[in-house]
Each structure stands twice: as C-alpha cells, then as structure tokens.
Enzyme design. Structure first.
Site, PDB file in Angstrom:
ATOM      1  N   ALA A  11       0.884  -1.200   0.040  1.00 29.56           N
ATOM      2  CA  ALA A  11       0.109   0.224  -0.179  1.00 29.56           C
ATOM      3  C   ALA A  11       0.787   1.340  -0.107  1.00 29.56           C
ATOM      4  O   ALA A  11       0.348   2.462  -0.268  1.00 29.56           O
ATOM      5  CB  ALA A  11      -0.888   0.132   1.249  1.00 29.56           C
ATOM      6  N   GLY A  14       6.046  -0.733  -4.098  1.00 27.24           N
ATOM      7  CA  GLY A  14       5.920  -1.945  -4.873  1.00 27.24           C
ATOM      8  C   GLY A  14       7.420  -2.336  -5.188  1.00 27.24           C
ATOM      9  O   GLY A  14       8.101  -1.497  -5.361  1.00 27.24           O
ATOM     10  N   HIS A 234      -2.831 -12.496  -1.388  1.00 28.08           N
ATOM     11  CA  HIS A 234      -3.015 -11.207  -0.380  1.00 28.08           C
ATOM     12  C   HIS A 234      -1.497 -11.244   0.229  1.00 28.08           C
ATOM     13  O   HIS A 234      -1.116 -12.271   0.860  1.00 28.08           O
ATOM     14  CB  HIS A 234      -4.184 -11.721   0.714  1.00 28.08           C
ATOM     15  CG  HIS A 234      -4.113 -10.665   1.605  1.00 28.08           C
ATOM     16  ND1 HIS A 234      -3.946 -10.596   2.794  1.00 28.08           N
ATOM     17  CD2 HIS A 234      -4.657  -9.514   1.539  1.00 28.08           C
ATOM     18  CE1 HIS A 234      -4.222  -9.622   3.477  1.00 28.08           C
ATOM     19  NE2 HIS A 234      -4.286  -8.804   2.771  1.00 28.08           N
ATOM     20  N   ASP A 235      -1.151 -10.309   0.476  1.00 24.68           N
ATOM     21  CA  ASP A 235       0.326  -9.928   0.722  1.00 24.68           C
ATOM     22  C   ASP A 235       0.535 -10.707   2.072  1.00 24.68           C
ATOM     23  O   ASP A 235       1.760 -11.033   2.507  1.00 24.68           O
ATOM     24  CB  ASP A 235       1.112  -8.766   0.477  1.00 24.68           C
ATOM     25  CG  ASP A 235       0.111  -7.657   1.391  1.00 24.68           C
ATOM     26  OD1 ASP A 235      -0.861  -7.953   2.051  1.00 24.68           O
ATOM     27  OD2 ASP A 235       0.488  -6.589   0.982  1.00 24.68           O
ATOM     28  N   THR A 256       2.879  -1.729   6.278  1.00 20.73           N
ATOM     29  CA  THR A 256       2.001  -0.462   6.365  1.00 20.73           C
ATOM     30  C   THR A 256       0.961  -0.925   7.314  1.00 20.73           C
ATOM     31  O   THR A 256       0.587   0.137   7.944  1.00 20.73           O
ATOM     32  CB  THR A 256       1.447  -0.310   4.881  1.00 20.73           C
ATOM     33  OG1 THR A 256       2.405  -0.101   4.071  1.00 20.73           O
ATOM     34  CG2 THR A 256       0.579   0.988   4.991  1.00 20.73           C
ATOM     35  N   ASN A 293      -6.346  -6.422  12.706  1.00 17.22           N
ATOM     36  CA  ASN A 293      -5.839  -5.315  11.914  1.00 17.22           C
ATOM     37  C   ASN A 293      -5.446  -4.225  12.713  1.00 17.22           C
ATOM     38  O   ASN A 293      -6.498  -3.598  13.363  1.00 17.22           O
ATOM     39  CB  ASN A 293      -6.827  -4.927  10.828  1.00 17.22           C
ATOM     40  CG  ASN A 293      -6.997  -6.135   9.829  1.00 17.22           C
ATOM     41  OD1 ASN A 293      -6.188  -6.222   8.670  1.00 17.22           O
ATOM     42  ND2 ASN A 293      -7.931  -6.866   9.912  1.00 17.22           N
ATOM     43  N   GLY A 399       8.685  -5.713   6.219  1.00 16.20           N
ATOM     44  CA  GLY A 399       9.789  -4.501   6.551  1.00 16.20           C
ATOM     45  C   GLY A 399       9.972  -4.214   7.783  1.00 16.20           C
ATOM     46  O   GLY A 399      10.851  -3.806   8.129  1.00 16.20           O
TER      47      GLY A 399
END
Length: 439
Positions: A11, A14, A234-235, A256, A293, A399
C-alpha cells in the site's frame, strides 16, 4: 539457473524480487522498487493503476537487461480492493483505495439490512469500514453495479492485464466479506443485497495453477515470454506462507499494516472473537489466519512525510529522545487510515480524552511506536484469552521486522520471545507458490 519473479505490491511501495533456489533455499534479488502513491481526485482516493502496470513492465524489462529471464511470475497485493469491468472489458470506474471515505456511509446503510453479527457468522470477516462488501454497496448505490459484467480483485486484475485471462484467487477473495465460511464461495444472500450474482466474479484458480502467458504485445515489448502463476495473492498470506509460520503459532506481519494473529485450521466466529475485533482470512487452502488489523508503519510514514521526511533511522533516533511521553492512542481505529493530517488527528484523539498531546515530533514518533507495541500486547492477551492458552514466542516478518526499536518495545511489553522472520516474507512466499506449479 532458473529464476522466478515475485511482484509484491504494497500500500506504500511495490517491488520486483527475482528469486532462485540453491540447495533448497530461496535467494532473492531486488530488481525494481517504486513508491505506490494514491491519486486524489475530487476528495476521492484512487490507485495509480497505470503506474503500477508500467512498473511491472519495467521489472520484466530489467530481467531481460540483466540476462536473468524468469520462468514465471506471481503477483501479491494488499486486500479488499478490486476492479469493475463492463461488457467491453473496460473499467467502469477508477480503482478506489480502501482508504477512501466513501465506505463510511455505505457501511452504516448496509448494517440496516444485515446485522454485523450475522455477517460475521456467515463470513468470519470482522466488519471493517474498508471491506470490499461496503465498497461494492457504495457502487450499487451509485448505479455502477448495473454497468458491471466482471469483478476481479486487484492482484488478479493486474494478472489479467498481463495475460488477458480473467480469474480470481481464494485467499484475496476471503478478505472481502463476501465469502461464506462453510462453502468457500460467494454467499448468495450477501450478493443479492449487492445486486450481484456469482457469475459477476471471474472464476477461482488454485494456488500454483497456471493463469496463462504474456500477451503477444507485451512479449514483443519486453523481449520474452513466461508463465503467470496464480499464487496466494494477499500479501499477508504470502508472508505467512513464506515465513513458514506453523499452525497455532503467533505471528506479526509488520508493514504499512500490522496484522497480528495465528494460523488456525478452521474459522473461529464466536461472538467473543467478534467483540474483540478478530477476523478470519484464508491462507493456503485449509488454513485460516485468525488476526487483528492494526494500522502499522502507515502512522509513522504519514507523519514523517507531512513533517520532516527523514530517513527511518533518524525517525527511530528521534523516538528514543521522545520516550518521556508515555500516553498512547488506539492504533486499531479507522480514523488514522487517511487523515488530512496525522499530527492533527493524533492531537484530536488526545484532546478528546482530556490528555495533553505530544509536544514535539520526537514525542510523536515515540508515541506512535509505543501505541503500536501496546496494541500488539492487547491483541496477544485477547488471543490467549480466546484460545485458552499461553504462547511463548511471536514471529515477526515484513519490512517492520527490521525495526529493532519497535521489536524491543514489543518484547518488553508482551514478555514474548521475538523471533525475527524474513523481511521479504511476502516475496519468498510468492516464489514458493510459483514453485508449486513445478510439482
């Protein structure tokens, strides 16, 4: 050497990661990275699909330039967003971002015709304001469904642009709030309320299944052809898969978004799970991600971009200096998804609570990291309460796993052993899914 191109669209950014296998281990090489910014038009937020598509073409060209032509590629993205195609296979509208505020009213209106508790029992998906379900209800209210022939989720639409083959994938569809947890298919009653039927959605392909090959025009442009493979698209799913998280093991996908939960064998739709904000998403078939989430590095990145635009290492150093500020905010709230100003939204939160906001940027940075760590602590406590067991460790991948400062805060608060998984877990999982096509 055989190569496999993992296209991972987040998001915020990329990247194209070229993978190969040596002695049973996957090695990755980053060949291209780009910022994935939203387009704002008339107060609405859209994805720059042209930029994303052109970036994928540049990835393919780079492979040719360095003489490492991949056997195949797979695409993973964030969840819930999708395209609407008309009878001529043209976009009915630009592709909205889940961060657009159009769904606030749509969610309120939909809840008048189906209760959120009933929806949770059917789908296992927590009724987040950004869910595909509410986006589609807004499309219906605007008359766009009547113009729609085909719906594809974002990673599948990108695959369609490359191959001219329409398809969907189960794990990304499971994030939508449209799937029946018992049938693993679109729920007829929900679709009826949206003015849709199953035929409006491109057919599912299995994990590792061949989608097709590059179109002739793209083959001519990039100088070669390859297989496009359907993967867990889905990542978070590819990240869990690539990090080799075991069943009933805590994980934190840190990027993110922060997605914290565990891998389960079945849906858990007890009312207690709904009340604590947990959702159920499919991973590889037969496995379910039971998670919450939490807005993640988006908080830090948005604040930093609007104020200083410092390297993240300097942001972390600043946070250490601001550690005297101990107040925290609720990082699960949708108000922090796309505020006009992150700083002002944090201020508003504290003022509403009659609490003095942070007084300088270092305090804001620490406040965000500390709020995230407390959100992780609360989520873990709720998981342990709901599952009736205690977990000793949590695997962090993505990340954000490289942020030692946040990891240390998390370890101190949760008293869990922190296991650092791969920062490129999604890309590793992407390649692993492509390799299934070989079996």
């Amino acid at each position: 050497m055989k190569y496999y191109l993992a296209i991972d669209i987040g998001a915020s950014s990329g990247r194209g990661m070229l993978g190969h296998v040596e002695n049973g281990e996957i090695f990755l090489e980053e060949i291209y990275r780009f910022d994935n910014y939203l387009i704002k038009k008339n107060e609405s937020l859209f994805w720059d699909i042209a930029k994303i598509y052109n970036s994928i073409i540049l990835m393919l060209k780079k492979c040719k330039k360095i003489n490492k032509i991949p056997e195949s590629l797979g695409i993973d993205t964030f969840g819930v967003d999708y395209c609407l195609l008309d009878c001529n296979d043209q976009l009915v509208r630009n592709i909205y971002s889940y961060r657009d505020s159009r769904t606030i009213k749509a969610k309120q209106d939909f809840e008048k015709i189906m209760s959120i508790e009933n929806l949770y029992k059917i789908t296992g998906i927590y009724p987040q304001v950004f869910n595909t379900l509410y986006q589609l209800y807004d499309d219906k209210e605007k008359g766009l469904i009547n113009k729609t022939k085909t719906i594809m989720f974002l990673p599948c639409y990108l695959g369609y642009l490359l191959t001219d083959v329409k398809y969907n994938e189960l794990s990304i569809a499971s994030t939508s709030g449209l799937l029946n947890k018992d049938t693993f298919d679109y729920d007829k009653d929900i679709l009826k309320l949206l003015g849709l039927n199953k035929e409006n959605f491109a057919n599912f392909k299995n994990n590792g299944e061949l989608v097709g090959f590059l179109t002739k025009d793209i083959e001519k442009e990039v100088g070669y052809n390859l297989k496009v493979i359907n993967i867990i698209s889905h990542d978070t799913g590819t990240g869990v898969y690539g990090s080799k998280v075991e069943t009933d093991e805590l994980f934190l996908s840190s990027g993110t978004w922060s997605l914290i939960g565990l891998l389960d064998n079945s849906y858990d739709t007890r009312i207690e799970c709904y009340k604590e904000g947990f959702t159920n998403e499919l991973n590889e078939f037969g496995k379910v991600r039971f998670l919450q989430n939490i807005v993640g590095m988006l908080l830090i990145n948005t604040l930093n971009n609007e104020c200083e635009k410092l390297p993240i290492t300097e942001v972390v150093e600043g946070a250490k200096k601001g550690s005297n500020y101990k107040n925290i905010f609720d990082a699960t709230l949708p108000r922090f998804l796309a505020p006009k100003s992150m700083k002002e939204e944090i201020d508003k939160y504290f003022i509403e609570q009659n609490i003095t906001p942070p007084q300088n940027l270092n305090e804001y940075y620490y406040c965000i990291y500390n709020s995230l760590a407390h959100a992780y602590k609360k989520a873990i406590e709720n998981i342990e309460k709901l599952k009736g067991k205690t977990y000793k460790k949590i695997t962090i991948f993505g990340g954000g796993s490289k942020n030692k400062f946040l990891n240390n805060l998390t370890e101190e608060l949760t008293h869990k052993k922190i296991v650092i998984g791969p920062s490129e877990g999604s890309s590793i999982g992407n390649v692993m899914c492509q390799l299934l096509n070989k079996k």
